[in-house]
Design an enzyme around this catalytic site. Structure first.
Site, PDB file in Angstrom:
ATOM      1  N   GLU A  81      35.427  16.807  83.829  1.00 11.72           N
ATOM      2  CA  GLU A  81      34.387  17.803  83.625  1.00 11.72           C
ATOM      3  C   GLU A  81      33.992  18.447  84.942  1.00 11.72           C
ATOM      4  OE1 GLU A  81      32.283  16.291  79.576  1.00 11.72           O
ATOM      5  OE2 GLU A  81      31.251  15.897  81.442  1.00 11.72           O
ATOM      6  N   CYS A  94      29.996  22.332  90.571  1.00 11.22           N
ATOM      7  CA  CYS A  94      29.886  20.898  90.796  1.00 11.22           C
ATOM      8  C   CYS A  94      31.251  20.297  90.432  1.00 11.22           C
ATOM      9  CB  CYS A  94      28.776  20.365  89.905  1.00 11.22           C
ATOM     10  SG  CYS A  94      28.523  18.614  90.037  1.00 11.22           S
ATOM     11  N   CYS A 101      35.117   6.901  87.481  1.00 12.47           N
ATOM     12  CA  CYS A 101      34.745   6.362  88.795  1.00 12.47           C
ATOM     13  C   CYS A 101      34.800   4.845  88.732  1.00 12.47           C
ATOM     14  CB  CYS A 101      33.337   6.818  89.181  1.00 12.47           C
ATOM     15  SG  CYS A 101      32.826   6.196  90.807  1.00 12.47           S
ATOM     16  N   CYS A 105      28.111   2.403  88.925  1.00 14.91           N
ATOM     17  CA  CYS A 105      26.655   2.393  89.117  1.00 14.91           C
ATOM     18  C   CYS A 105      25.969   2.412  87.750  1.00 14.91           C
ATOM     19  CB  CYS A 105      26.210   3.596  89.942  1.00 14.91           C
ATOM     20  SG  CYS A 105      26.973   3.613  91.572  1.00 14.91           S
ATOM     21  N   CYS A 108      24.612   5.735  85.966  1.00 14.62           N
ATOM     22  CA  CYS A 108      25.518   6.886  85.968  1.00 14.62           C
ATOM     23  C   CYS A 108      26.504   6.807  84.799  1.00 14.62           C
ATOM     24  CB  CYS A 108      26.276   6.919  87.302  1.00 14.62           C
ATOM     25  SG  CYS A 108      27.608   8.121  87.365  1.00 14.62           S
ATOM     26  N   GLY A 151      33.262  10.893  89.860  1.00 10.94           N
ATOM     27  CA  GLY A 151      34.039  10.200  90.897  1.00 10.94           C
ATOM     28  C   GLY A 151      33.374  10.120  92.254  1.00 10.94           C
ATOM     29  N   HIS A 208      19.051   5.898  96.826  1.00 16.66           N
ATOM     30  CA  HIS A 208      18.452   5.440  95.554  1.00 16.66           C
ATOM     31  C   HIS A 208      17.590   4.180  95.625  1.00 16.66           C
ATOM     32  CE1 HIS A 208      20.937   8.541  94.052  1.00 16.66           C
ATOM     33  NE2 HIS A 208      22.000   7.837  93.727  1.00 16.66           N
ATOM     34  N   ASN A 285      18.294  11.758  84.976  1.00 19.75           N
ATOM     35  CA  ASN A 285      18.751  12.214  83.668  1.00 19.75           C
ATOM     36  C   ASN A 285      19.103  10.972  82.857  1.00 19.75           C
ATOM     37  OD1 ASN A 285      18.749  15.062  84.338  1.00 19.75           O
ATOM     38  ND2 ASN A 285      20.407  14.515  85.720  1.00 19.75           N
ATOM     39  N   CYS A 326      23.789  15.888  86.921  1.00 21.34           N
ATOM     40  CA  CYS A 326      24.374  14.777  87.669  1.00 21.34           C
ATOM     41  C   CYS A 326      24.361  13.500  86.852  1.00 21.34           C
ATOM     42  CB  CYS A 326      23.579  14.509  88.932  1.00 21.34           C
ATOM     43  SG  CYS A 326      23.473  15.910  90.007  1.00 21.34           S
TER      44      CYS A 326
HETATM   45  N1  SAH Z   1      29.971   9.378  93.657  1.00 24.76           N
HETATM   46  C1  SAH Z   1      29.173  10.275  94.396  1.00 24.76           C
HETATM   47  C2  SAH Z   1      29.185  11.677  93.853  1.00 24.76           C
HETATM   48  C3  SAH Z   1      29.007  11.853  92.372  1.00 24.76           C
HETATM   49  S1  SAH Z   1      27.421  11.524  91.733  1.00 24.76           S
HETATM   50  C4  SAH Z   1      27.760   9.767  94.520  1.00 24.76           C
HETATM   51  O1  SAH Z   1      27.410   8.846  93.808  1.00 24.76           O
HETATM   52  O2  SAH Z   1      27.038  10.263  95.386  1.00 24.76           O
HETATM   53  C5  SAH Z   1      26.454  12.843  92.341  1.00 24.76           C
HETATM   54  C6  SAH Z   1      24.953  12.552  92.342  1.00 24.76           C
HETATM   55  O3  SAH Z   1      24.446  12.365  91.025  1.00 24.76           O
HETATM   56  C7  SAH Z   1      24.603  11.279  93.106  1.00 24.76           C
HETATM   57  O4  SAH Z   1      23.483  11.411  93.907  1.00 24.76           O
HETATM   58  C8  SAH Z   1      24.353  10.338  91.961  1.00 24.76           C
HETATM   59  O5  SAH Z   1      23.659   9.257  92.392  1.00 24.76           O
HETATM   60  C9  SAH Z   1      23.611  11.233  91.013  1.00 24.76           C
HETATM   61  N2  SAH Z   1      23.454  10.696  89.664  1.00 24.76           N
HETATM   62  C10 SAH Z   1      24.253   9.834  89.019  1.00 24.76           C
HETATM   63  N3  SAH Z   1      23.754   9.534  87.808  1.00 24.76           N
HETATM   64  C11 SAH Z   1      22.610  10.237  87.674  1.00 24.76           C
HETATM   65  C12 SAH Z   1      21.651  10.374  86.636  1.00 24.76           C
HETATM   66  N4  SAH Z   1      21.785   9.718  85.477  1.00 24.76           N
HETATM   67  N5  SAH Z   1      20.588  11.181  86.846  1.00 24.76           N
HETATM   68  C13 SAH Z   1      20.474  11.880  88.007  1.00 24.76           C
HETATM   69  N6  SAH Z   1      21.346  11.805  88.995  1.00 24.76           N
HETATM   70  C14 SAH Z   1      22.413  11.000  88.854  1.00 24.76           C
HETATM   71 FE1  SF4 Z   2      30.590   6.668  90.896  1.00 25.84          FE
HETATM   72 FE2  SF4 Z   2      28.718   8.160  92.088  1.00 25.84          FE
HETATM   73 FE3  SF4 Z   2      28.511   7.523  89.473  1.00 25.84          FE
HETATM   74 FE4  SF4 Z   2      28.187   5.628  91.329  1.00 25.84          FE
HETATM   75  S1  SF4 Z   2      26.873   7.452  91.011  1.00 25.84           S
HETATM   76  S2  SF4 Z   2      29.412   5.452  89.462  1.00 25.84           S
HETATM   77  S3  SF4 Z   2      29.644   6.284  92.864  1.00 25.84           S
HETATM   78  S4  SF4 Z   2      30.068   8.794  90.410  1.00 25.84           S
END
Ligand code: SAH
Ligand code: SF4
Length: 335
Positions: A81, A94, A101, A105, A108, A151, A208, A285, A326
């Protein structure tokens, strides 16, 4: 789209053909070689057979068309996506760097969906080509890139950098390094390598949490790259590059959003050069497991940081209507 054979095929042609072909792909933004009128007909046919320009994708647009999500099908059938955000006077894409990934986390959606493979640099380019084609009839172009899709970019460092160098070049989209941001969960070797690159890219670190105990609960890789080492790496990076750095901080209710935790965060960052970094508080989110912090809690958290002299902004929830915000990218529009 599949351009892996392009250079091999054009090697048999006069050298200016490659330049013409690239112009057709990146400037004219054609999606079929038959539209490349500057190439001989026979060659167009060969290219259509061996170097497809078709990007198979499904799109989902928000009502105001300011957020557009695309699920692109790769040549092996996997889907990624990518999201276009049209806010202010800018068109930001984006981009994804991996299919899924591996870091898992907890907050996410991408991380919870597992990992398939790294993206090739061409597949990273493809996402930008897709939205450049989308914007062309509107007389607009892609101005900004953020590696905040699916990723972890620093786990696919070489391909990400190769794509950035291409996207940066005049032959393609000429997107300035200052308009490209990479977001990392905190892969320290990647931060070090980026510090040695000549490009003026922007870096974001997904922090975070203010301490290891809380961070490890939501970010498994924190056991390997702990907070102290991460902040040290950020400090080295800032001293070496003098570039701006952003710390991202997702606000999770009753988990990492108290005023005490804000003070801890300020303390953690106090040795970094203040004029070179900022904290971006992100409205969570909802995926599952956590609740987003109340707006009031976010504002109070911000206040504590600001009182400590830390530049702090709050990130709007862009792209939610298309589930393109995100952490909501899972690779398939139907899900
Ligand atoms: N892997 C990298 C880049 C992709 S995520 C990273 O983790 O930084 C991009 C951003 O979206 C990061 O700051 C991540 O922490 C955030 N993100 C992930 N899940 C989210 C969610 N449910 N709500 C808001 N931001 C989120
Ligand atoms: Fe991967 Fe970034 Fe999502 Fe963590 S927040 S699972 S590093 S995409």
């Amino acid at each position: 789209m599949n351009l892996t054979n392009l250079e091999t095929i054009l090697k048999k042609e006069p050298s200016f053909r490659l330049k013409q072909a690239k112009e057709a792909i990146f400037k004219q933004l054609i999606n079929d070689w038959s539209q490349a009128l500057n190439l001989p007909e026979k060659l167009r046919k060969v290219l259509n057979k061996n170097c497809s320009l078709v990007i198979e994708a499904q799109i989902l647009e928000s009502h105001d068309k300011k957020s557009v999500k695309a699920a692109i099908k790769l040549t092996d059938g996997l889907k990624i996506e990518t999201v276009l955000l049209r806010h202010g006077n800018r068109n930001t894409v984006c981009v994804s760097s991996q299919v899924g990934c591996p870091l898992g986390c907890l907050f996410c959606a991408t991380g919870q969906g597992g990992f398939k493979r790294d993206l090739a640099s061409e597949e990273i380019m493809e996402q930008v080509i897709f939205f450049s084609r989308y914007l062309k009839p509107l007389g607009e172009k892609v101005d900004n890139l953020v590696f905040m899709g699916m990723g972890e970019p620093f786990l696919n460092y070489e391909n990400v950098m190769a794509a950035i160098k291409l996207l940066n070049s005049e032959e393609t989209f000429n997107i300035g390094a200052r308009h490209i941001s990479i977001s990392t969960i905190g892969i320290i070797p990647g931060i070090k390598k980026l510090g040695d690159e000549k490009l003026q890219l922007n870096l974001a670190i997904s922090l975070h949490a203010p301490d290891n105990e809380i961070r490890s609960k939501i970010i498994p890789i924190n056991d390997k790259y702990s907070i102290k080492n991460l902040i040290d790496a950020a400090n080295d990076y800032l001293k070496k590059t003098k570039r701006q750095l952003m710390f991202e901080y997702i606000m999770l209710e009753h988990f990492n959003d108290s005023k005490i935790q804000a003070a801890e965060l300020a303390d953690l960052l106090k040795h970094l050069p203040k004029h070179l970094y900022m904290v971006n508080l992100i409205q969570y989110n909802t995926t599952k497991g956590f609740r987003p912090s109340a707006t009031m809690a976010i504002k109070k958290f911000q206040q504590v940081l600001v009182q400590n002299g830390i530049k702090t902004t709050i990130r709007l929830r862009l792209g939610r209507e298309v589930k393109g915000a995100c952490g909501q990218l899972v690779g398939d529009l139907e899900k």
